[in-house]
Design a protein around this motif. Structure first.
Motif, PDB file in Angstrom:
ATOM      1  N   ILE A 135     -51.453 -45.081 -18.831  1.00 42.92           N
ATOM      2  CA  ILE A 135     -52.706 -45.435 -19.498  1.00 42.92           C
ATOM      3  C   ILE A 135     -53.367 -46.647 -18.841  1.00 42.92           C
ATOM      4  O   ILE A 135     -54.570 -46.609 -18.550  1.00 42.92           O
ATOM      5  CB  ILE A 135     -52.456 -45.672 -21.005  1.00 42.92           C
ATOM      6  N   PRO A 136     -52.626 -47.749 -18.576  1.00 39.19           N
ATOM      7  CA  PRO A 136     -53.269 -48.889 -17.900  1.00 39.19           C
ATOM      8  C   PRO A 136     -53.828 -48.524 -16.529  1.00 39.19           C
ATOM      9  O   PRO A 136     -54.886 -49.028 -16.134  1.00 39.19           O
ATOM     10  CB  PRO A 136     -52.135 -49.913 -17.781  1.00 39.19           C
ATOM     11  N   GLU A 137     -53.114 -47.649 -15.798  1.00 42.66           N
ATOM     12  CA  GLU A 137     -53.596 -47.246 -14.480  1.00 42.66           C
ATOM     13  C   GLU A 137     -54.878 -46.430 -14.585  1.00 42.66           C
ATOM     14  O   GLU A 137     -55.807 -46.587 -13.778  1.00 42.66           O
ATOM     15  CB  GLU A 137     -52.519 -46.445 -13.751  1.00 42.66           C
ATOM     16  N   LEU A 138     -54.929 -45.546 -15.587  1.00 40.73           N
ATOM     17  CA  LEU A 138     -56.141 -44.746 -15.791  1.00 40.73           C
ATOM     18  C   LEU A 138     -57.327 -45.644 -16.150  1.00 40.73           C
ATOM     19  O   LEU A 138     -58.448 -45.444 -15.663  1.00 40.73           O
ATOM     20  CB  LEU A 138     -55.913 -43.709 -16.889  1.00 40.73           C
ATOM     21  N   ILE A 139     -57.082 -46.642 -17.021  1.00 38.23           N
ATOM     22  CA  ILE A 139     -58.156 -47.567 -17.393  1.00 38.23           C
ATOM     23  C   ILE A 139     -58.619 -48.353 -16.178  1.00 38.23           C
ATOM     24  O   ILE A 139     -59.828 -48.536 -15.952  1.00 38.23           O
ATOM     25  CB  ILE A 139     -57.679 -48.512 -18.515  1.00 38.23           C
TER      26      ILE A 139
ATOM     27  N   LYS B 109     -62.639 -49.388 -11.880  1.00 38.40           N
ATOM     28  CA  LYS B 109     -63.027 -49.407 -10.468  1.00 38.40           C
ATOM     29  C   LYS B 109     -64.167 -48.424 -10.219  1.00 38.40           C
ATOM     30  O   LYS B 109     -65.087 -48.713  -9.435  1.00 38.40           O
ATOM     31  CB  LYS B 109     -61.827 -49.057  -9.589  1.00 38.40           C
ATOM     32  N   ALA B 110     -64.102 -47.258 -10.857  1.00 35.34           N
ATOM     33  CA  ALA B 110     -65.171 -46.273 -10.684  1.00 35.34           C
ATOM     34  C   ALA B 110     -66.504 -46.812 -11.214  1.00 35.34           C
ATOM     35  O   ALA B 110     -67.562 -46.559 -10.631  1.00 35.34           O
ATOM     36  CB  ALA B 110     -64.805 -44.968 -11.398  1.00 35.34           C
ATOM     37  N   VAL B 111     -66.436 -47.569 -12.321  1.00 33.85           N
ATOM     38  CA  VAL B 111     -67.652 -48.177 -12.862  1.00 33.85           C
ATOM     39  C   VAL B 111     -68.237 -49.170 -11.870  1.00 33.85           C
ATOM     40  O   VAL B 111     -69.452 -49.206 -11.632  1.00 33.85           O
ATOM     41  CB  VAL B 111     -67.352 -48.872 -14.209  1.00 33.85           C
ATOM     42  N   ILE B 112     -67.376 -49.999 -11.280  1.00 29.24           N
ATOM     43  CA  ILE B 112     -67.834 -50.984 -10.295  1.00 29.24           C
ATOM     44  C   ILE B 112     -68.496 -50.296  -9.108  1.00 29.24           C
ATOM     45  O   ILE B 112     -69.507 -50.768  -8.566  1.00 29.24           O
ATOM     46  CB  ILE B 112     -66.655 -51.862  -9.826  1.00 29.24           C
ATOM     47  N   ASP B 113     -67.940 -49.145  -8.716  1.00 31.57           N
ATOM     48  CA  ASP B 113     -68.489 -48.388  -7.587  1.00 31.57           C
ATOM     49  C   ASP B 113     -69.722 -47.578  -7.980  1.00 31.57           C
ATOM     50  O   ASP B 113     -70.339 -46.938  -7.121  1.00 31.57           O
ATOM     51  CB  ASP B 113     -67.422 -47.449  -7.013  1.00 31.57           C
ATOM     52  N   GLY B 114     -70.058 -47.564  -9.267  1.00 33.34           N
ATOM     53  CA  GLY B 114     -71.220 -46.811  -9.731  1.00 33.34           C
ATOM     54  C   GLY B 114     -70.947 -45.350  -9.989  1.00 33.34           C
ATOM     55  O   GLY B 114     -71.889 -44.570 -10.198  1.00 33.34           O
ATOM     56  N   ASN B 115     -69.670 -44.926 -10.011  1.00 32.77           N
ATOM     57  CA  ASN B 115     -69.304 -43.526 -10.266  1.00 32.77           C
ATOM     58  C   ASN B 115     -68.964 -43.346 -11.746  1.00 32.77           C
ATOM     59  O   ASN B 115     -67.796 -43.300 -12.131  1.00 32.77           O
ATOM     60  CB  ASN B 115     -68.119 -43.112  -9.388  1.00 32.77           C
ATOM     61  N   ASN B 116     -69.978 -43.272 -12.567  1.00 38.75           N
ATOM     62  CA  ASN B 116     -69.749 -43.211 -14.010  1.00 38.75           C
ATOM     63  C   ASN B 116     -69.084 -41.909 -14.449  1.00 38.75           C
ATOM     64  O   ASN B 116     -68.317 -41.892 -15.409  1.00 38.75           O
ATOM     65  CB  ASN B 116     -71.070 -43.406 -14.753  1.00 38.75           C
TER      66      ASN B 116
ATOM     67  N   ASP C  72     -66.836 -40.197 -12.732  1.00 33.20           N
ATOM     68  CA  ASP C  72     -65.400 -40.371 -12.458  1.00 33.20           C
ATOM     69  C   ASP C  72     -64.776 -41.302 -13.490  1.00 33.20           C
ATOM     70  O   ASP C  72     -63.641 -41.081 -13.948  1.00 33.20           O
ATOM     71  CB  ASP C  72     -65.189 -40.925 -11.057  1.00 33.20           C
ATOM     72  N   ALA C  73     -65.499 -42.355 -13.849  1.00 34.86           N
ATOM     73  CA  ALA C  73     -64.991 -43.294 -14.854  1.00 34.86           C
ATOM     74  C   ALA C  73     -64.754 -42.582 -16.180  1.00 34.86           C
ATOM     75  O   ALA C  73     -63.732 -42.803 -16.850  1.00 34.86           O
ATOM     76  CB  ALA C  73     -65.978 -44.445 -15.034  1.00 34.86           C
ATOM     77  N   LEU C  74     -65.679 -41.702 -16.563  1.00 31.17           N
ATOM     78  CA  LEU C  74     -65.514 -40.956 -17.819  1.00 31.17           C
ATOM     79  C   LEU C  74     -64.258 -40.095 -17.784  1.00 31.17           C
ATOM     80  O   LEU C  74     -63.528 -39.998 -18.788  1.00 31.17           O
ATOM     81  CB  LEU C  74     -66.743 -40.082 -18.077  1.00 31.17           C
ATOM     82  N   ARG C  75     -63.981 -39.450 -16.658  1.00 30.87           N
ATOM     83  CA  ARG C  75     -62.790 -38.606 -16.553  1.00 30.87           C
ATOM     84  C   ARG C  75     -61.522 -39.452 -16.740  1.00 30.87           C
ATOM     85  O   ARG C  75     -60.607 -39.057 -17.458  1.00 30.87           O
ATOM     86  CB  ARG C  75     -62.760 -37.904 -15.191  1.00 30.87           C
ATOM     87  N   HIS C  76     -61.477 -40.606 -16.089  1.00 28.21           N
ATOM     88  CA  HIS C  76     -60.304 -41.482 -16.224  1.00 28.21           C
ATOM     89  C   HIS C  76     -60.149 -41.972 -17.665  1.00 28.21           C
ATOM     90  O   HIS C  76     -59.050 -41.941 -18.230  1.00 28.21           O
ATOM     91  CB  HIS C  76     -60.441 -42.679 -15.283  1.00 28.21           C
ATOM     92  N   TYR C  77     -61.234 -42.427 -18.277  1.00 30.93           N
ATOM     93  CA  TYR C  77     -61.161 -42.978 -19.631  1.00 30.93           C
ATOM     94  C   TYR C  77     -60.779 -41.907 -20.652  1.00 30.93           C
ATOM     95  O   TYR C  77     -59.966 -42.155 -21.557  1.00 30.93           O
ATOM     96  CB  TYR C  77     -62.510 -43.583 -20.031  1.00 30.93           C
ATOM     97  N   CYS C  78     -61.367 -40.706 -20.527  1.00 36.54           N
ATOM     98  CA  CYS C  78     -61.054 -39.639 -21.490  1.00 36.54           C
ATOM     99  C   CYS C  78     -59.589 -39.219 -21.375  1.00 36.54           C
ATOM    100  O   CYS C  78     -58.939 -38.927 -22.389  1.00 36.54           O
ATOM    101  CB  CYS C  78     -61.976 -38.435 -21.269  1.00 36.54           C
ATOM    102  N   ASN C  79     -59.053 -39.192 -20.141  1.00 35.97           N
ATOM    103  CA  ASN C  79     -57.641 -38.863 -19.961  1.00 35.97           C
ATOM    104  C   ASN C  79     -56.760 -39.958 -20.550  1.00 35.97           C
ATOM    105  O   ASN C  79     -55.731 -39.677 -21.174  1.00 35.97           O
ATOM    106  CB  ASN C  79     -57.338 -38.678 -18.469  1.00 35.97           C
TER     107      ASN C  79
END
Length: 637
Positions: free
Chosen positions: A37-41, A46-53, A55-62
């Protein structure tokens, strides 16, 4: 919870995609499952920082799915943290409604685990308010103004509660303010001035919800605290004491104790006027002056309820004069004075004078509060009274219906604030011949009055409801015996008789257009023509519209709306010959011709409307181009 979000079409588009074994997407999902869970968060951040929202949603939902499986329930603080991150990511993609859902789930967990006044809950609330601001800006309403704390820091729980109260979110405001008061009661170091603010906000909340007894107790506690805090003060007038007296008087007014409320409000006004004189002598700022405007407004509302309309007009006019001197004309407080002045003028039978003020109030309140706020609802109610008073009851009906729709959603069931709106709706139903609906509406108003007030409280309102019910029942009996009354037939004739006509004019360019409107007035009175609108064109359009409105009103055609038409390419503005200065007598507000003609033609019978053009043909041309079907089906010639 966010299980709904994960199963939404947006996420299903990813999760249910058909893939071949060994494909990149399959390995991508396997990598997801291996991460903690911490790694996914962290990956999501990191995806948010890179502007890949996405990808960020996929990580957060998982991560949320793993957390909900690992935790004993779905309401862990870790889940709230992830939900908040999901909400932020969704807001960046522009999916505001899904973001609000995520924030709501996070806030519910934080309030259950940490309490409504916690820093995490306040931050989540602030994010929700930011989303609402974005929606308001996109819709053209404008951003809300936050109530900042004294130290100018981030929004505290008191600030959040005050904002929620101001915007009509009463249930949420109650949770936040109660928790804030509890925290202050548990803390021996809490300051009296902060306690006064919380108690005052809760008293206003109780008043807004119709809990008048509770509100009285809170204001008395505020007054007691304020007197104790200022026992050793040398100031002649302390604003906290004045506010406490005024707040208590407002509770008495809402509860129906009008005479006592009037006496207290007059006392407050006199105290403020004395303080204003002192501050003007010392060269102080405008704070007391604006406070005096509030006192004029509150006293005006009180004497208005006592049917002292001349006194009410003087008080509201005084408040408006002060606010126009100190504030911008678009300020929400100015709109309040516009609204109360219009309401008072309407009750004095001066609806034609009230109409432009009411239109200004509706426009400002829609921008400042949004179109689901009680303040906007009250402005709609006043505007419907104005239209009804000038004979435009059909136009008034949708306004009062929208007003009641807002009130029913914001206030508790059978709230006392709904009564005046029901009375207005009953009058409008009666004017358009819907006598059964009118009687039912008045009966409901009477029932709500008896539910909320004790014998002797707000007797004027009770007597008004009873008298209106008697009048409608008499009209119903007469209708059953003799058919529709002569007065009702005459009103319908005034609304419908004559050929419907829209007039397009460049009035002011020469004298003939004004003479044409004079002839139009005579033909209307003879039921030959029924003018539906007057469209003005050619720069300066607003001046010509003011002139047209002045001419129409002087001829008794208050019910004919004026619209701003298009301009044509001319070398400079063409002056208003023979009428210079007349156009600036009143600050009228006008609808654009395109929307006005569209609305009128939509409501008209097929092939019934004639258009009389005394100016250029540009407005007709645009109407044909943009709404050809409407033009063909409704315009006769």
């Amino acid at each position: 919870m966010m299980s709904d979000l994960r199963s939404s079409d947006r996420m299903n588009g990813v999760a249910t995609e058909t893939v071949k074994p060994g494909s990149f997407f399959t390995s991508f999902l396997r990598q997801f499952r291996k991460q903690s869970i911490p790694e996914l968060i962290e990956s999501g951040d990191k995806a948010v920082i890179d502007g890949n929202n996405e990808d960020a949603l996929r990580h957060y939902c998982n991560a949320l799915e793993k957390e909900q499986h690992a935790a004993s329930d779905d309401s862990s603080l870790q889940a709230a943290l992830i939900l908040r991150k999901i909400g932020l990511a969704l807001s960046r993609t522009g999916d505001s409604f899904a973001a609000m859902s995520s924030f709501e789930d996070a806030l519910q967990i934080q309030q259950e685990k940490l309490g409504p006044g916690s820093e995490d809950a306040a931050e989540t609330t602030a994010e929700m308010l930011n989303i609402l601001d974005g929606i308001r800006v996109q819709s053209g309403v404008g951003e809300r103004q936050f109530v900042k704390g004294d130290n100018g820091s981030a929004i505290t729980s008191l600030d959040v509660g005050t904002n929620l109260l101001e915007w009509g979110e009463y249930k949420e405001a109650e949770v936040v303010l109660k928790n804030c008061l509890k925290s202050m009661n548990d803390n021996d170091d809490s300051k009296n001035d902060e306690r006064i603010k919380v108690l005052g906000a809760m008293a206003e909340l109780d008043r807004a919800q119709g809990k008048y007894d509770e509100a009285k107790e809170r204001y008395l506690e505020v007054l007691k605290t304020a007197k104790k805090m200022n026992a050793n003060s040398d100031e002649e007038v302390d604003i906290s004491i004045i506010n406490s007296i005024a707040g208590y008087a407002e509770i008495l007014r809402k509860a129906g104790d009008l005479w006592q409320a009037e006496a207290l409000h007059r006392k407050v006004r006199n105290m403020l006027m004395a303080s204003k004189f002192t501050q003007e002598t010392e060269g102080s700022g405008n704070d007391t002056v604006l406070q005096l405007a509030i006192s004029h407004t509150q006293l005006g509302c009180t004497v208005f309820a006592l049917k002292k309309y001349d006194d009410a007009w003087q008080e509201h006019k005084s408040a408006l004069d002060i606010r126009l001197r100190v504030l911008e004309v678009t300020d929400s407080l100015v709109s309040e004075s516009f609204n109360y002045c219009a309401e008072t003028l309407t009750s004095m039978g001066r609806e034609a004078e009230a109409l432009p003020l009411s239109l200004q109030a509706v426009e400002i309140r829609a921008r400042e509060f949004g179109t689901s706020h009680p303040a906007y609802a009250h402005a709609l109610c006043v505007l419907s009274k104005c239209y009804h008073g000038v004979g435009r009851s059909q136009d008034a009906m949708p306004l009062i219906e929208k007003c009641l729709e807002i009130c029913e959603s914001v206030f508790t069931e059978n709230h006392a604030n709904i009564i005046p709106n029901l009375i207005v709706q009953g009058d409008i139903f009666q004017a358009v011949g819907e006598l059964e609906k009118s009687l039912t509406t008045f009966q409901r108003a009477l029932s709500i009055h008896k539910t909320n007030f004790k014998p002797g409280q707000k007797e004027f309102q009770l007597e008004e409801c009873e008298q209106k019910m008697k009048d409608v029942m008499t009209a119903l009996k007469d209708e059953m015996a003799f058919g529709p009354s002569e007065s009702m037939l005459n009103e319908e004739d005034n609304i419908c008789a004559g050929t419907p006509m829209i007039v397009i004019t460049d009035i002011g360019r020469d004298i003939d257009d004004a003479l044409a409107i004079v002839m139009l007035s005579s033909l209307k009175k003879m039921f030959i023509l029924n003018p539906l609108a007057c469209i003005v064109t050619l720069a300066p359009e607003e001046d010509r519209a003011c002139l047209a409105r002045t001419v129409l009103d002087s001829l008794g055609m208050h019910d004919v709306p004026v619209g701003l038409g298009t301009d044509v390419a001319c070398p400079g503005e063409i002056s208003l010959r023979c009428f210079n200065g007349v156009a600036h007598q009143n600050p009228f507000h006008f609808e654009r011709a395109s929307s006005l003609m569209s609305r009128i033609l939509t409501e008209a019978e097929p092939k019934s409307v004639k258009i009389l053009c005394l100016a250029n043909l540009k407005d007709i041309s645009e109407l044909i181009v943009k709404q050809e079907v409407l033009f063909r089906t409704k315009v006769k010639e």
